[in-house]
Design an enzyme around this catalytic site. Structure first.
Site, mmCIF file in Angstrom:
data_model
loop_
_atom_site.group_PDB
_atom_site.id
_atom_site.type_symbol
_atom_site.label_atom_id
_atom_site.label_comp_id
_atom_site.label_asym_id
_atom_site.label_seq_id
_atom_site.Cartn_x
_atom_site.Cartn_y
_atom_site.Cartn_z
ATOM 1 N N HIS A 233 0.880 -1.176 0.000
ATOM 2 C CA HIS A 233 0.000 0.000 0.000
ATOM 3 C C HIS A 233 0.918 1.226 0.000
ATOM 4 C CE1 HIS A 233 -2.784 2.968 1.794
ATOM 5 N NE2 HIS A 233 -3.768 2.141 1.525
ATOM 6 N N ASP B 126 3.154 -4.090 7.927
ATOM 7 C CA ASP B 126 1.889 -3.393 7.720
ATOM 8 C C ASP B 126 0.778 -4.428 7.925
ATOM 9 O OD1 ASP B 126 -0.406 -2.231 6.848
ATOM 10 O OD2 ASP B 126 0.377 -1.555 4.913
ATOM 11 N N GLN C 239 -4.443 -5.154 6.973
ATOM 12 C CA GLN C 239 -5.452 -6.062 6.414
ATOM 13 C C GLN C 239 -5.520 -7.382 7.172
ATOM 14 O OE1 GLN C 239 -7.756 -5.406 4.152
ATOM 15 N NE2 GLN C 239 -7.010 -3.345 3.769
ATOM 16 N N LYS D 180 -10.610 -0.224 10.228
ATOM 17 C CA LYS D 180 -10.787 -1.430 9.397
ATOM 18 C C LYS D 180 -11.172 -2.626 10.260
ATOM 19 C CE LYS D 180 -7.254 0.092 6.148
ATOM 20 N NZ LYS D 180 -7.887 0.317 4.847
ATOM 21 N N CYS E 150 -4.722 2.395 -3.672
ATOM 22 C CA CYS E 150 -3.450 2.851 -3.064
ATOM 23 C C CYS E 150 -2.332 1.843 -3.278
ATOM 24 C CB CYS E 150 -3.612 3.150 -1.579
ATOM 25 S SG CYS E 150 -4.817 4.427 -1.229
HETATM 26 C C1 LIG Z 1 -2.516 -2.614 3.576
HETATM 27 C C2 LIG Z 1 -2.829 -1.219 4.040
HETATM 28 N N1 LIG Z 1 -1.860 -0.456 4.551
HETATM 29 C C3 LIG Z 1 -2.095 0.789 4.993
HETATM 30 C C4 LIG Z 1 -3.345 1.347 4.921
HETATM 31 C C5 LIG Z 1 -3.530 2.758 5.401
HETATM 32 O O1 LIG Z 1 -4.410 2.834 6.478
HETATM 33 P P1 LIG Z 1 -5.000 4.231 6.932
HETATM 34 O O2 LIG Z 1 -5.536 4.887 5.713
HETATM 35 O O3 LIG Z 1 -6.073 3.873 7.908
HETATM 36 O O4 LIG Z 1 -3.899 5.006 7.570
HETATM 37 C C6 LIG Z 1 -4.394 0.582 4.379
HETATM 38 C C7 LIG Z 1 -5.752 1.119 4.256
HETATM 39 O O5 LIG Z 1 -6.102 1.883 3.415
HETATM 40 C C8 LIG Z 1 -4.124 -0.730 3.927
HETATM 41 O O6 LIG Z 1 -5.083 -1.491 3.382
#
Ligand SMILES: Cc1ncc(COP(=O)(O)O)c(C=O)c1O
Lengths: 152, 429
Positions: free
Chosen positions: B142, B219, B222, B245, B385
């Site tokens: 991401h 990270d 998910q 999430k 993203c």
């Molecule tokens: C794999 C992953 N990493 C990072 C993020 C970023 O999370 P947030 O937008 O809540 O900071 C997301 C969600 O959009 C994600 O799915």
């Protein structure tokens, strides 16, 4: 709104066989626009010439676009509208199109000015598609500004 | 004394769905909402809203400051939430949990804190990197776990490297020892791709990184919402995830870090609440987690996140995972049975989580999403993203369905029908 209205036949026709597609020479300005939320892109070239009244006119618009049917059709319809017009008139159409698309449905669009582009009025009901419809027009707006600077 | 067996309610059942009021609403002219965008953000159960309201109504005050009863109560709620989250993800102690504004903030915290170690002497020097050092990521990250590392490399002169992806949607592990070398300072990778669903071999790669003395940043955005996690057993050094999430609120995320590392990591944001003693020309800092929670923290959100953790724990994370994977299997089957539809990700549930991205021949994902939306089916379209991932597979965008504890097999069927409907719509006109 029905999907048949959003995806009016004229929109699908243009998206399947866009007019004036493919980058061409010569050109006076080239711009690149990206929709960062979906990755859609357009590269647009504009060729201008001096009209009899001394002002600039749109001689040719060519483009290379990657995107959804709304963005493809929108840039295609735009080329039909602006090619052969004075730059000033093209910019007037552009302002009218932008007003219609961002009106949330309040402005149905002036068919006398916008012609086939009023078919996109339905897009105004879907805020997440507004950027798609505007992508090519934004590219043209920037190219027009560049060409004006280049011509002075 | 009677022993009451703990029976987990059947996920996706009326009983669970009744906890999520939004699922009762209709969209686009009276169509029942089919919410298949939980991977972007999940809906919230009433108990999370109630916990938030109860806290605000009865116990709200500044945490860790006031000398009064309310402040004590608020602090207890806040620290209670920390303890719940710590247990939920297998942290070694509550103090390993740092509350942030979200996963993006957590990942930036780590990257900036590493950068702040530049020039450090002593224990903090191990976080510093510069020319000749390497940071390794993957092509399926991401943007939140990619761009902060690009920026850290730009600031320090370190080099960014990445594991590529294979044609069958896995990490390309053909040259692990060429990728993770003594030059590697940091390995930052996702626990589960938010597009492909792919689960990389985190434990193996973590071990490889540790063998060369590198730090591992996971990270876990998910993976935390739908699987039991044990970060201590996994042995990752840092892990980041978001509250919104996992049935919790927006505005809160977590950075879980091994305590011994947090103790020597320089701060990122500085100011109130994180200091020990302040002089006019310098200051000293509190131990973690306070050192990394400058300013007034998102107390209300933390309390609500604690309630979300309780709710998930009550459902049972084993059930949550089984449910999500059952729906994933149905979606993979149903979608790949449609001619002209292909899955952007592994075709079976093997080593995979519940994100089902797909492509429809001849129809741009934005147009697919529009037709699905018209049928009441909410999916995400775009690059989610993960632009480099999409570029790797030669597409600019995809459509993606993701599932939550409240999702049902009927909703998966509605998705498949709606995709077939979109194909018919565009073919027939
Ligand atoms: C794999 C992953 N990493 C990072 C993020 C970023 O999370 P947030 O937008 O809540 O900071 C997301 C969600 O959009 C994600 O799915």
């Amino acid at each position: 709104m029905r999907m048949d209205d959003l995806y009016a036949e004229i929109i699908l026709d243009h998206s399947r066989a866009p007019h004036h597609a493919g980058l061409r020479e010569p050109f006076d300005a080239q711009t690149h626009q990206v929709n960062p939320t979906c990755g859609d892109e357009v590269t647009l070239r504009l060729a201008v010439q001096r009209g009899e009244d001394g002002g600039l006119a749109v001689q040719d618009v060519s483009f290379d676009a990657l995107g959804c049917s709304i963005s493809q059709a929108s840039v295609s319809v735009m080329t039909d509208l602006v090619i052969g017009e004075s730059l000033a008139h093209a910019q007037k159409m552009l302002a009218a199109f932008e007003a219609m698309i961002t009106s949330k449905g309040a402005d149905p669009g002036d068919e006398n000015l916008l012609g086939d582009a009023v078919a996109f009025a339905g897009v105004a009901q879907y805020p997440n598609r507004v950027k798609c419809a505007l992508l090519g027009w934004k590219a043209f707006k920037l190219a027009a500004a560049q060409a004006e600077v280049g011509a002075t | 004394m009677a022993v009451v067996a703990h029976v987990s309610p059947e996920l996706g059942s009326h009983r669970v769905r009744a906890d999520f009021p939004v699922l009762e609403r209709t969209v686009r002219g009276g169509k029942p909402l089919v919410y298949l965008d939980s991977g972007a953000t999940s809906q919230r159960p009433t108990c999370v809203l109630d916990a938030e309201q109860e806290f605000i109504t009865d116990h709200y005050a500044a945490v860790k400051r006031g000398a009064h009863q309310l402040a004590d109560e608020a602090t207890e709620y806040y620290e209670g939430a920390r303890a719940k989250v710590a247990t939920f993800v297998g942290a070694r102690q509550p103090e390993e949990i740092i509350f942030t504004a979200g996963a993006t903030a957590s990942l930036n915290l780590v990257a900036y804190a590493f950068g702040n170690a530049t020039g450090a002497t002593g224990d903090a020097a191990r976080f510093a990197g510069g020319p000749g050092d390497e940071i390794v990521v993957t092509e399926m990250e991401h943007h939140a776990n990619l761009v902060p590392w690009q920026e850290l490399c730009r600031r320090t002169g370190a080099t960014l490297k990445w594991f590529g992806l294979t044609d069958d949607f896995r990490l390309d592990l053909s040259d692990v020892s060429g990728m993770i070398t003594p030059r590697t300072k940091v390995l930052a990778l996702t626990g589960e791709s938010n597009v492909l669903g792919t689960l990389p071999p985190v434990a193996d790669l973590t071990a490889a990184a540790h063998r060369v003395g590198a730090l591992v940043v996971l990270d876990a955005c998910q993976s935390v919402p739908h699987r039991a996690n044990d970060f201590a057993a996994l042995d990752v050094d840092f892990a980041a995830f978001s509250g919104h999430k996992m049935l919790g609120p927006t505005g809160i995320g977590v950075l879980c870090g091994e305590y011994a590392l947090l103790e020597t990591l320089p701060p990122f944001l500085t100011g109130g609440s994180m200091i020990e003693v302040v002089y006019m020309d310098h200051s000293t800092y509190l131990p973690p987690p306070a050192r990394f929670e400058a300013g007034t923290p998102p107390v209300t959100q933390a309390v609500a996140l604690g309630a979300a953790v309780d709710y998930l724990t009550d459902l049972g994370m084993d059930h949550v995972e089984a449910h999500a994977m059952e729906l994933t299997g149905l979606a993979l089957q149903g979608l790949s049975a449609l001619p002209g539809v292909s899955i952007l990700g592994p075709a079976t549930t093997d080593a995979r989580g519940p994100a089902v991205a797909f492509l429809v021949d001849g129809i741009h994902p934005h147009d697919v999403g529009q037709l699905l939306d018209d049928a009441g089916v909410a999916v995400r379209v775009g690059h989610h993203c993960a632009w480099p991932l999409h570029r790797r597979y030669g597409v600019s965008a995809s459509s993606r369905a993701t599932f939550g504890v409240y999702s049902t097999a009927d909703e998966v069927a509605a998705l498949v029908d709606a995709v077939a409907g979109a194909q018919k719509f565009f073919a027939g006109r």
